[in-house]
Design a protein around this motif. Structure first.
Motif, PDB file in Angstrom:
ATOM      1  N   LEU A   6       0.849  -1.193   0.000  1.00  0.00           N
ATOM      2  CA  LEU A   6       0.000   0.000   0.000  1.00  0.00           C
ATOM      3  C   LEU A   6       0.880   1.238   0.000  1.00  0.00           C
ATOM      4  CD1 LEU A   6      -2.512  -1.119   2.764  1.00  0.00           C
ATOM      5  CD2 LEU A   6      -2.840  -1.221   0.292  1.00  0.00           C
ATOM      6  N   HIS A   9      -0.525   6.932   1.635  1.00  0.00           N
ATOM      7  CA  HIS A   9      -1.889   7.415   1.897  1.00  0.00           C
ATOM      8  C   HIS A   9      -2.713   6.342   2.611  1.00  0.00           C
ATOM      9  CE1 HIS A   9      -5.830   9.223   1.228  1.00  0.00           C
ATOM     10  NE2 HIS A   9      -6.214   8.042   0.777  1.00  0.00           N
ATOM     11  N   TYR A  10      -2.713   5.125   2.066  1.00  0.00           N
ATOM     12  CA  TYR A  10      -3.514   4.057   2.658  1.00  0.00           C
ATOM     13  C   TYR A  10      -2.921   3.559   3.974  1.00  0.00           C
ATOM     14  CZ  TYR A  10      -6.253   4.244  -1.527  1.00  0.00           C
ATOM     15  OH  TYR A  10      -7.069   4.685  -2.534  1.00  0.00           O
TER      16      TYR A  10
END
Length: 87
Positions: A6, A9-10
């Protein structure tokens, strides 16, 4: 077991969900997201397979319910302008 990479951001989003206390671990956050995606896709499929054909049939039976392409684009443009004005 699946492994996923990921972006930051995630990773931050998952961390914020964990810090909120709503989830016990990252897997719980991902499972919740997948359930939401599954629900969304099921609703989309129902819309495509059930609602659209029934609305098309309704318009064929009663053409007066149809909206002209020009009117549809005008409505979309008005919605877009309203959204842009809010930002």
């Amino acid at each position: 077991m699946a492994s996923f990479a990921l972006n930051e951001h995630y990773e931050r989003f998952i961390q914020s969900q964990l810090e909120s206390g709503r989830y016990n671990n990252a897997s719980d956050v991902v499972r919740a997201g997948l359930r939401m995606l599954e629900d969304f896709e099921a609703a989309r499929e129902r819309w495509l397979l059930e609602e659209i054909p029934s609305r098309l049939e309704d318009i064929r039976r009663n053409p007066g319910k149809a909206v002209s392409l020009e009117d549809a684009f005008s409505r979309l443009e008005a919605r877009h302008q309203a959204i842009v004005a809010k930002t």
